[in-house]
Scaffold this motif. Structure first.
Motif, PDB file in Angstrom:
ATOM      1  N   THR A   6      22.910  39.766 -10.995  1.00  0.00           N
ATOM      2  CA  THR A   6      22.028  39.153 -10.002  1.00  0.00           C
ATOM      3  C   THR A   6      21.784  40.116  -8.853  1.00  0.00           C
ATOM      4  N   THR A   7      20.535  40.222  -8.437  1.00  0.00           N
ATOM      5  CA  THR A   7      20.183  41.048  -7.294  1.00  0.00           C
ATOM      6  C   THR A   7      20.032  40.159  -6.072  1.00  0.00           C
ATOM      7  N   TYR A   8      20.802  40.452  -5.042  1.00  0.00           N
ATOM      8  CA  TYR A   8      20.761  39.650  -3.819  1.00  0.00           C
ATOM      9  C   TYR A   8      19.994  40.391  -2.723  1.00  0.00           C
ATOM     10  N   ALA A   9      19.318  39.635  -1.887  1.00  0.00           N
ATOM     11  CA  ALA A   9      18.621  40.233  -0.748  1.00  0.00           C
ATOM     12  C   ALA A   9      19.626  40.681   0.305  1.00  0.00           C
ATOM     13  N   ARG A  34      36.688  39.145   9.247  1.00  0.00           N
ATOM     14  CA  ARG A  34      37.933  39.307   8.489  1.00  0.00           C
ATOM     15  C   ARG A  34      37.680  39.186   6.990  1.00  0.00           C
ATOM     16  N   GLY A  35      36.882  40.076   6.454  1.00  0.00           N
ATOM     17  CA  GLY A  35      36.602  40.022   5.023  1.00  0.00           C
ATOM     18  C   GLY A  35      35.473  39.076   4.696  1.00  0.00           C
ATOM     19  N   LEU A  36      34.359  39.203   5.406  1.00  0.00           N
ATOM     20  CA  LEU A  36      33.227  38.286   5.233  1.00  0.00           C
ATOM     21  C   LEU A  36      32.475  38.580   3.939  1.00  0.00           C
ATOM     22  N   ASP A  37      32.308  37.549   3.109  1.00  0.00           N
ATOM     23  CA  ASP A  37      31.535  37.642   1.868  1.00  0.00           C
ATOM     24  C   ASP A  37      30.274  36.790   2.005  1.00  0.00           C
ATOM     25  N   LEU A  38      29.129  37.402   1.739  1.00  0.00           N
ATOM     26  CA  LEU A  38      27.849  36.702   1.753  1.00  0.00           C
ATOM     27  C   LEU A  38      27.043  37.102   0.532  1.00  0.00           C
ATOM     28  N   ALA A  39      26.252  36.174   0.011  1.00  0.00           N
ATOM     29  CA  ALA A  39      25.360  36.473  -1.102  1.00  0.00           C
ATOM     30  C   ALA A  39      24.113  35.610  -0.927  1.00  0.00           C
ATOM     31  N   VAL A  40      23.020  36.232  -0.498  1.00  0.00           N
ATOM     32  CA  VAL A  40      21.790  35.505  -0.196  1.00  0.00           C
ATOM     33  C   VAL A  40      20.719  35.889  -1.210  1.00  0.00           C
ATOM     34  N   ALA A  41      20.220  34.898  -1.930  1.00  0.00           N
ATOM     35  CA  ALA A  41      19.205  35.137  -2.950  1.00  0.00           C
ATOM     36  C   ALA A  41      17.849  35.457  -2.304  1.00  0.00           C
ATOM     37  N   PRO A  42      17.020  36.261  -2.952  1.00  0.00           N
ATOM     38  CA  PRO A  42      15.703  36.599  -2.415  1.00  0.00           C
ATOM     39  C   PRO A  42      14.828  35.360  -2.241  1.00  0.00           C
ATOM     40  N   GLY A  43      14.043  35.354  -1.171  1.00  0.00           N
ATOM     41  CA  GLY A  43      13.091  34.282  -0.957  1.00  0.00           C
ATOM     42  C   GLY A  43      13.685  32.961  -0.551  1.00  0.00           C
ATOM     43  N   THR A  44      14.936  32.973  -0.069  1.00  0.00           N
ATOM     44  CA  THR A  44      15.593  31.741   0.366  1.00  0.00           C
ATOM     45  C   THR A  44      15.921  31.819   1.857  1.00  0.00           C
ATOM     46  N   VAL A  45      16.245  30.668   2.421  1.00  0.00           N
ATOM     47  CA  VAL A  45      16.744  30.597   3.796  1.00  0.00           C
ATOM     48  C   VAL A  45      18.228  30.296   3.731  1.00  0.00           C
ATOM     49  N   CYS A  46      19.029  31.199   4.271  1.00  0.00           N
ATOM     50  CA  CYS A  46      20.476  31.005   4.312  1.00  0.00           C
ATOM     51  C   CYS A  46      20.871  30.692   5.747  1.00  0.00           C
ATOM     52  N   GLY A  47      21.425  29.514   5.968  1.00  0.00           N
ATOM     53  CA  GLY A  47      21.894  29.139   7.291  1.00  0.00           C
ATOM     54  C   GLY A  47      23.335  29.545   7.479  1.00  0.00           C
ATOM     55  N   VAL A  48      23.601  30.308   8.526  1.00  0.00           N
ATOM     56  CA  VAL A  48      24.957  30.746   8.838  1.00  0.00           C
ATOM     57  C   VAL A  48      25.427  29.971  10.060  1.00  0.00           C
ATOM     58  N   LEU A  49      26.430  29.122   9.863  1.00  0.00           N
ATOM     59  CA  LEU A  49      26.938  28.253  10.910  1.00  0.00           C
ATOM     60  C   LEU A  49      28.374  28.628  11.240  1.00  0.00           C
ATOM     61  N   GLU A  54       6.449  32.394   1.215  1.00  0.00           N
ATOM     62  CA  GLU A  54       5.741  33.630   0.873  1.00  0.00           C
ATOM     63  C   GLU A  54       6.663  34.680   0.262  1.00  0.00           C
ATOM     64  N   GLY A  55       7.983  34.382   0.196  1.00  0.00           N
ATOM     65  CA  GLY A  55       8.909  35.303  -0.451  1.00  0.00           C
ATOM     66  C   GLY A  55       9.840  36.053   0.467  1.00  0.00           C
ATOM     67  N   THR A  56       9.719  35.845   1.774  1.00  0.00           N
ATOM     68  CA  THR A  56      10.625  36.507   2.711  1.00  0.00           C
ATOM     69  C   THR A  56      11.993  35.829   2.674  1.00  0.00           C
ATOM     70  N   THR A  57      13.039  36.621   2.649  1.00  0.00           N
ATOM     71  CA  THR A  57      14.400  36.091   2.731  1.00  0.00           C
ATOM     72  C   THR A  57      14.758  35.952   4.203  1.00  0.00           C
ATOM     73  N   VAL A  58      15.281  34.802   4.581  1.00  0.00           N
ATOM     74  CA  VAL A  58      15.621  34.545   5.983  1.00  0.00           C
ATOM     75  C   VAL A  58      17.109  34.244   6.099  1.00  0.00           C
ATOM     76  N   LEU A  59      17.785  35.009   6.953  1.00  0.00           N
ATOM     77  CA  LEU A  59      19.172  34.707   7.284  1.00  0.00           C
ATOM     78  C   LEU A  59      19.164  34.163   8.708  1.00  0.00           C
ATOM     79  N   LEU A  60      19.516  32.904   8.843  1.00  0.00           N
ATOM     80  CA  LEU A  60      19.376  32.162  10.088  1.00  0.00           C
ATOM     81  C   LEU A  60      20.738  31.754  10.630  1.00  0.00           C
TER      82      LEU A  60
END
Length: 327
Positions: A3-6, A23-38, A186-192
């Motif tokens: 899998t290719t992640y944005a 402290r060892g942060l793991d993130l995996a955000v798929a292309p064209g999605t909105v990922c909310g970071v809380l 439109e395909g933009t990946t958003v990390l919010l």
């Protein structure tokens, strides 16, 4: 097939002296999605954004953004992203149009192409009527929209929004929400990153809850809500005393085993109920036995705010009522 992640980070570390922000942060955000970071204040959200946008170097781990390594290819990362920080970065003395044209030049989008792109974004964000006014005359919402427009001049593949609607009124916040939805479509990946739980609930395809510099919980809004069961809430009488609030909290504590939340402004006391056998009639009976004057009671699916309070309370949190301030 891999899998290719944005956005992909593995074991990301960042320290500031003795403060261990990541402290060892793991993130995996798929292309064209909105990922909310809380996460709570100080959890590491803004630090994560600064590291992923190459504004700060990590002390450990690795990360790629738009397929580029943040440590080895910082210039390529910057060329592929847009960033709108917590504070609008516009020049108050320049007009809206001049701000965007200046940013276009800095981004090497010069001449007719830069002017056309600036005009396009002014219209898209409903700033065309005020385009030739000094930015100092703009409302807070207009300035945030102008800042967001500047981050989109180069049509970024990944857009980082760090608390973009802080301090905005509901109408201005809604305009930013609309823009984020359109960008994702439109395909933009958003990390919010956001402090507004409703915002994440409305916009995010996936949510990562950061606590103490780690990704403590992740999933869709619906998945996170399903993890904590129902939410029991009672509204006490208008003339309720402090003793009544504490008595209601004691009953919910006993029935749910969770940390009750007292919201005095709404005269409400609530708690997460993980016991699937708990019923509303039982709650009402127990409150009546305790002499709590109740005018309303409910047992319903939790909101994301309630999920947040539960998941960030910690497994060893004491069973005592906590306060919820008015939003």
């Amino acid at each position: 097939m891999k899998t290719t992640y944005a956005v992909l980070s593995e074991g990301l570390e960042k320290r500031f002296g003795e403060v261990h922000a990541l402290r060892g942060l793991d993130l995996a955000v798929a292309p064209g999605t909105v990922c909310g970071v809380l996460g709570p204040n100080g959890a590491g959200k803004t630090t994560a954004v600064r590291v992923l946008t190459t504004l700060s170097r990590p002390d450990g781990g690795s990360a790629t953004v738009a397929g580029h390594d943040i440590a080895k290819e910082p210039a390529a990362v910057r060329a592929a992203i847009g960033v709108a920080g917590q504070n609008a970065s516009v020049d108050s003395e320049l007009t809206g149009r001049e701000n965007l044209r200046l940013f276009a030049k800095l981004l090497r989008l010069r001449g007719a192409a830069g002017r056309a792109r600036a005009d396009e974004l002014l219209e898209r964000f409903e700033l065309d009527q005020a385009a030739d006014r000094a930015a100092r005359t703009y409302s807070g919402g207009m300035r945030r929209r102008l800042d967001l427009a500047s981050s989109l001049l180069t049509r970024p593949r990944v857009l980082f929004l760090d608390e973009p609607t802080t301090g905005l009124d509901p109408r201005s916040r809604g305009q930013i929400w609309t823009a984020v939805r359109e960008l994702a479509a439109e395909g933009t990946t958003v990390l919010l990153t956001t402090q507004y739980l409703e915002e994440a609930d409305q916009l995010a395809d996936d949510i990562v809850l950061i606590d103490h510099g780690r990704a403590a919980h992740r999933g869709t809004p619906a998945e996170l809500k399903s993890r904590i069961g129902s939410y029991a809430e009672v509204t006490v009488a208008e003339d309720a005393t402090e003793a009544v609030f504490l008595a209601a909290a004691g009953v919910l504590d006993q029935l749910t085993g969770a940390l009750p939340v007292i919201d005095r402004e709404r005269r409400a006391v609530g708690a997460v109920a993980t016991d699937a056998t708990l019923t509303l009639p039982r709650i009402v009976r127990e409150l009546d036995t305790a002499g709590v004057p109740v005018i309303d009671a409910s047992l319903r699916p939790p909101t994301l705010d309630e999920v947040f309070l539960r998941l960030t309370a910690g497994a060893d949190a004491p069973h005592r009522a906590t306060e919820r301030s008015a939003a």
